[in-house]
Design an enzyme around this catalytic site. Structure first.
Site, PDB file in Angstrom:
ATOM      1  N   ASP A 208       0.806  -1.227   0.000  1.00  0.00           N
ATOM      2  CA  ASP A 208       0.000   0.000   0.000  1.00  0.00           C
ATOM      3  C   ASP A 208       0.836   1.273   0.000  1.00  0.00           C
ATOM      4  O   ASP A 208       2.058   1.228   0.159  1.00  0.00           O
ATOM      5  CB  ASP A 208      -0.964  -0.004   1.208  1.00  0.00           C
TER       6      ASP A 208
ATOM      7  N   ASN B  79      -7.921  -2.392  14.238  1.00  0.00           N
ATOM      8  CA  ASN B  79      -9.297  -2.664  13.798  1.00  0.00           C
ATOM      9  C   ASN B  79      -9.371  -3.880  12.875  1.00  0.00           C
ATOM     10  O   ASN B  79     -10.398  -4.137  12.262  1.00  0.00           O
ATOM     11  CB  ASN B  79      -9.884  -1.429  13.093  1.00  0.00           C
TER      12      ASN B  79
ATOM     13  N   GLU C   1      -9.806  -1.541   5.211  1.00  0.00           N
ATOM     14  CA  GLU C   1     -10.485  -1.228   6.463  1.00  0.00           C
ATOM     15  C   GLU C   1     -11.747  -2.100   6.625  1.00  0.00           C
ATOM     16  O   GLU C   1     -12.215  -2.702   5.655  1.00  0.00           O
ATOM     17  CB  GLU C   1     -10.882   0.254   6.471  1.00  0.00           C
TER      18      GLU C   1
HETATM   19  C1  F6R Z   1       1.257  -1.218   6.007  1.00  0.00           C
HETATM   20  C2  F6R Z   1       0.112  -2.089   6.193  1.00  0.00           C
HETATM   21  C3  F6R Z   1      -0.712  -1.986   7.440  1.00  0.00           C
HETATM   22  C4  F6R Z   1       0.136  -2.202   8.692  1.00  0.00           C
HETATM   23  C5  F6R Z   1      -0.727  -2.109   9.943  1.00  0.00           C
HETATM   24  C6  F6R Z   1       0.102  -2.288  11.205  1.00  0.00           C
HETATM   25  O1  F6R Z   1       1.903  -1.499   4.785  1.00  0.00           O
HETATM   26  O2  F6R Z   1      -0.178  -2.878   5.345  1.00  0.00           O
HETATM   27  O3  F6R Z   1      -1.737  -2.958   7.405  1.00  0.00           O
HETATM   28  O4  F6R Z   1       0.753  -3.452   8.619  1.00  0.00           O
HETATM   29  O5  F6R Z   1      -1.344  -0.861   9.979  1.00  0.00           O
HETATM   30  O6  F6R Z   1       1.007  -1.226  11.311  1.00  0.00           O
HETATM   31  P1  F6R Z   1       2.112  -1.200  12.446  1.00  0.00           P
HETATM   32  O7  F6R Z   1       3.093  -2.265  12.107  1.00  0.00           O
HETATM   33  O8  F6R Z   1       2.729   0.166  12.347  1.00  0.00           O
HETATM   34  O9  F6R Z   1       1.413  -1.451  13.735  1.00  0.00           O
END
Ligand code: F6R
Length: 237
Positions: free
Chosen positions: A67, A136, A143
Site C-alpha cells: 500500500d 481494527n 479497512e
Molecule cells: C502497512 C500495512 C498496514 C500495517 C498495519 C500495522 O503497509 O499494510 O496494514 O501493517 O497498519 O502497522 P504497524 O506495524 O505500524 O502497527
C-alpha cells in the site's frame, strides 16, 4: 493457520527473516510481498544484515508492496516509498525495475490500481507476502467493511488508523485521509502469507482472529480462507 508465539520482538523478526531467506535461497527469482509500519522494521534489519554477510542476494527477486498513502510524493519522508528505500531497498541489490510500490499519485490512480493487479499476475503471483495488522483488523489498508473480492483500490482511512499512524507523522492532521492498497482478493492470491503481530495494542485483534469467525467487518479474518498462513506474534514490543 499456523500460530507461532515468540518471546520478544527480536525473536519474531529473526524467525520471519528465516522464512524470507529460505524463500530467496530456494528460488532466486522469487516474488516477495512487503508491508510497512512499525512491525516489520526488525525483519528488514535482519534481511539487510544477511545480505551484507553474503547469505542472500535479491538480484533476481521481484517485490510488491501492499500500500501507499494518497497524495504523498515519493520523496516525502512519510511515504511508504521513502520508508521502503530507507529500511530495505537502499541497502540491498534488488533491481529498481523489479521493485513495485503502488503509486499514491492522484492524477493516475484509476490506471495504476488496475495496472498493479496485472503486474502481479504477469510476475506469476506473490510467493510470500508479509502482512501486519491494524487494531481494527485491517490488512494492507483494507479497512473493516472492505469486500473480500477487492483488488487494488483506493480506501478512506478510518480515524482509528489515522490515529495509530500519527506516531510516524508530525501530527494527526498530516496523516493522509486516503490510501491505495492491494485488495483482499489480491492478498489471498499470494502463495504463502506471513502475518506479524507485535504489542499489547493488537491483543484484541489477535483474540478475534483466534475465534475463527470470518466477516468483512474484520478484514484479517479473510486469512481463514487461505491454506498457507503463518502468524508470528509477540505481546512484547
Ligand atoms: C502497512 C500495512 C498496514 C500495517 C498495519 C500495522 O503497509 O499494510 O496494514 O501493517 O497498519 O502497522 P504497524 O506495524 O505500524 O502497527
Amino acid at each position: 493457520m499456523k500460530w507461532i508465539k515468540t518471546q520478544n520482538y527480536g525473536e519474531m523478526s529473526r524467525l520471519v527473516a528465516q522464512l524470507f531467506i529460505k524463500q530467496l535461497k530456494d528460488n532466486r527469482n522469487t516474488v516477495l510481498g512487503f508491508a510497512t509500519g512499525s512491525t516489520p522494521i526488525g525483519l528488514y534489519e535482519e534481511l539487510v544484515k544477511n545480505y551484507n554477510e553474503n547469505i542472500i542476494s535479491f538480484s533476481g527477486a521481484l517485490s510488491f508492496n501492499l500500500d501507499e498513502y494518497i497524495g504523498l510524493a515519493r520523496s516525502n519522508e512519510f511515504s511508504y516509498y521513502y520508508y521502503m528505500y530507507k529500511h530495505l531497498f537502499s541497502h540491498i541489490d534488488m533491481k529498481e525495475s523489479n521493485i513495485h510500490i503502488p503509486s499514491g499519485d492522484l492524477s493516475f490512480i484509476e490506471r495504476s490500481s488496475a495496472a498493479y493487479k496485472q503486474l502481479i499476475e504477469v510476475a506469476g503471483g506473490i510467493d510470500i507476502l508479509l502482512l501486519g495488522i491494524g487494531i481494527n483488523g485491517h490488512i494492507g489498508f483494507n479497512e473493516p467493511g472492505t469486500c473480500f473480492n477487492s483488488n487494488t483500490h483506493v480506501v478512506e482511512l478510518e480515524t482509528s488508523t489515522r490515529k495509530a499512524n500519527k506516531i510516524h507523522f508530525d501530527n494527526q492532521e498530516n496523516v493522509p485521509t486516503h490510501a491505495i492498497t492491494m485488495g483482499i482478493a489480491s492478498i489471498l492470491k499470494a502463495k504463502k502469507i506471513v502475518l506479524l503481530v507485535s504489542g499489547q495494542s493488537k491483543q484484541a485483534a489477535i483474540d478475534f482472529l483466534r475465534t475463527g469467525e470470518v466477516t468483512e467487518q474484520f478484514p484479517a479474518s479473510a486469512l481463514h480462507l487461505h491454506e498457507d498462513v503463518t502468524i508470528i506474534y509477540t505481546d512484547v514490543k
